[in-house]
Design an enzyme around this catalytic site. Structure first.
Site, PDB file in Angstrom:
ATOM      1  N   CYS A   7      32.058  37.639  47.003  1.00  0.00           N
ATOM      2  CA  CYS A   7      31.960  36.817  48.163  1.00  0.00           C
ATOM      3  C   CYS A   7      29.889  36.759  46.801  1.00  0.00           C
ATOM      4  O   CYS A   7      29.748  35.246  47.097  1.00  0.00           O
ATOM      5  CB  CYS A   7      31.676  36.407  49.661  1.00  0.00           C
ATOM      6  SG  CYS A   7      32.565  36.490  50.105  1.00  0.00           S
ATOM      7  N   ASP A  30      36.283  40.167  33.435  1.00  0.00           N
ATOM      8  CA  ASP A  30      35.895  41.361  34.368  1.00  0.00           C
ATOM      9  C   ASP A  30      34.341  42.502  33.638  1.00  0.00           C
ATOM     10  O   ASP A  30      34.436  42.463  32.852  1.00  0.00           O
ATOM     11  CB  ASP A  30      37.126  42.813  34.201  1.00  0.00           C
ATOM     12  CG  ASP A  30      37.377  43.411  35.244  1.00  0.00           C
ATOM     13  OD1 ASP A  30      37.139  43.589  36.057  1.00  0.00           O
ATOM     14  OD2 ASP A  30      36.604  44.478  35.099  1.00  0.00           O
ATOM     15  N   ASN A  86      45.898  43.659  42.306  1.00  0.00           N
ATOM     16  CA  ASN A  86      46.431  45.831  43.499  1.00  0.00           C
ATOM     17  C   ASN A  86      45.961  45.045  44.588  1.00  0.00           C
ATOM     18  O   ASN A  86      45.176  44.658  44.763  1.00  0.00           O
ATOM     19  CB  ASN A  86      45.215  46.244  42.617  1.00  0.00           C
ATOM     20  CG  ASN A  86      45.758  45.994  40.819  1.00  0.00           C
ATOM     21  OD1 ASN A  86      46.788  46.697  40.922  1.00  0.00           O
ATOM     22  ND2 ASN A  86      44.535  46.171  40.351  1.00  0.00           N
ATOM     23  N   THR A  94      39.660  48.007  44.292  1.00  0.00           N
ATOM     24  CA  THR A  94      38.230  48.876  44.628  1.00  0.00           C
ATOM     25  C   THR A  94      37.629  47.248  45.535  1.00  0.00           C
ATOM     26  O   THR A  94      36.799  48.006  46.150  1.00  0.00           O
ATOM     27  CB  THR A  94      38.040  49.113  43.207  1.00  0.00           C
ATOM     28  OG1 THR A  94      37.700  48.417  42.523  1.00  0.00           O
ATOM     29  CG2 THR A  94      38.842  50.001  42.872  1.00  0.00           C
ATOM     30  N   HIS A  99      41.698  39.138  44.705  1.00  0.00           N
ATOM     31  CA  HIS A  99      42.120  39.138  43.177  1.00  0.00           C
ATOM     32  C   HIS A  99      43.598  38.637  42.035  1.00  0.00           C
ATOM     33  O   HIS A  99      43.730  40.241  42.436  1.00  0.00           O
ATOM     34  CB  HIS A  99      40.416  39.050  41.897  1.00  0.00           C
ATOM     35  CG  HIS A  99      40.910  40.894  42.675  1.00  0.00           C
ATOM     36  ND1 HIS A  99      40.498  41.665  43.932  1.00  0.00           N
ATOM     37  CD2 HIS A  99      40.559  42.249  41.679  1.00  0.00           C
ATOM     38  CE1 HIS A  99      40.455  42.840  43.327  1.00  0.00           C
ATOM     39  NE2 HIS A  99      40.912  43.681  42.427  1.00  0.00           N
TER      40      HIS A  99
HETATM   41  P1  5GP Z   1      40.794  46.840  41.374  1.00  0.00           P
HETATM   42  O1  5GP Z   1      40.613  47.461  40.820  1.00  0.00           O
HETATM   43  O2  5GP Z   1      39.817  45.985  42.537  1.00  0.00           O
HETATM   44  O3  5GP Z   1      42.229  45.278  41.110  1.00  0.00           O
HETATM   45  O4  5GP Z   1      40.074  45.413  41.082  1.00  0.00           O
HETATM   46  C1  5GP Z   1      38.091  44.974  40.722  1.00  0.00           C
HETATM   47  C2  5GP Z   1      37.688  44.708  39.592  1.00  0.00           C
HETATM   48  O5  5GP Z   1      36.406  43.647  39.159  1.00  0.00           O
HETATM   49  C3  5GP Z   1      38.016  45.792  38.566  1.00  0.00           C
HETATM   50  O6  5GP Z   1      38.327  45.636  37.373  1.00  0.00           O
HETATM   51  C4  5GP Z   1      36.477  45.927  38.521  1.00  0.00           C
HETATM   52  O7  5GP Z   1      36.404  46.485  36.606  1.00  0.00           O
HETATM   53  C5  5GP Z   1      35.861  44.622  38.618  1.00  0.00           C
HETATM   54  N1  5GP Z   1      34.367  44.517  38.657  1.00  0.00           N
HETATM   55  C6  5GP Z   1      33.703  44.876  39.550  1.00  0.00           C
HETATM   56  N2  5GP Z   1      32.323  45.182  40.350  1.00  0.00           N
HETATM   57  C7  5GP Z   1      32.172  44.363  38.910  1.00  0.00           C
HETATM   58  C8  5GP Z   1      31.111  42.734  38.820  1.00  0.00           C
HETATM   59  O8  5GP Z   1      29.958  43.230  39.505  1.00  0.00           O
HETATM   60  N3  5GP Z   1      31.258  42.133  37.989  1.00  0.00           N
HETATM   61  C9  5GP Z   1      32.177  41.326  37.108  1.00  0.00           C
HETATM   62  N4  5GP Z   1      32.600  41.297  36.158  1.00  0.00           N
HETATM   63  N5  5GP Z   1      33.533  42.444  37.340  1.00  0.00           N
HETATM   64  C10 5GP Z   1      33.838  43.691  38.470  1.00  0.00           C
HETATM   65 ZN    ZN Z   2      34.607  37.920  49.446  1.00  0.00          ZN
END
Ligand code: 5GP
Ligand code: ZN
Length: 113
Positions: A7, A30, A86, A94, A99
């Protein structure tokens, strides 16, 4: 108070490398790419995960997939691409804002690890 990282990215409070934006959707690179192209596509509305989609908010999912198709055309992913969401800890979620990862530019294995 909304402490959600994504957000804050949508609002520009945390910088990101924007790829696409419309009324419903925001997409950005990412920060820790797992492929030569690794884009995150998110709804502007805060939704915790794909497990929280219902009749009241499912329109954003079609808008997200319209955006994914546009991004894919613009980037001309020659050998295909993968879309992943995920959900929950054991799947590796995470960030608790829905997303979809777009991954392209390398061969990928199936099933994923
Ligand atoms: P998840 O692990 O929840 O499926 O994906 C979260 C994604 O967000 C990860 O691939 C991680 O690298 C990315 N991510 C986490 N923090 C940030 C950020 O501050 N900026 C960007 N551009 N990506 C982020
Ligand atoms: Zn949010």
């Amino acid at each position: 108070m909304n402490d959600c990282l994504f957000c804050k990215i949508i609002k520009g409070e945390i910088p990101s490398s924007k790829v696409y934006e419309d009324e419903y959707v925001f997409a950005f690179n990412d920060i820790d790419p797992q492929a030569p192209t690794h884009i995150l596509v998110i709804p502007k509305e805060h939704i915790t995960s794909a497990a929280e989609i219902d009749e009241s908010n499912s329109k954003v999912v079609s808008k997200i997939f319209e955006a994914i198709a546009k991004i894919a055309k613009e980037n001309n992913f020659e050998n295909g691409f993968r879309v992943v969401s995920n959900i929950g800890e054991s799947a590796g979620q995470t960030v608790k804002h829905l997303h979809f990862h777009i991954l392209s530019g390398r061969d990928m294995t199936w099933p994923p690890g």
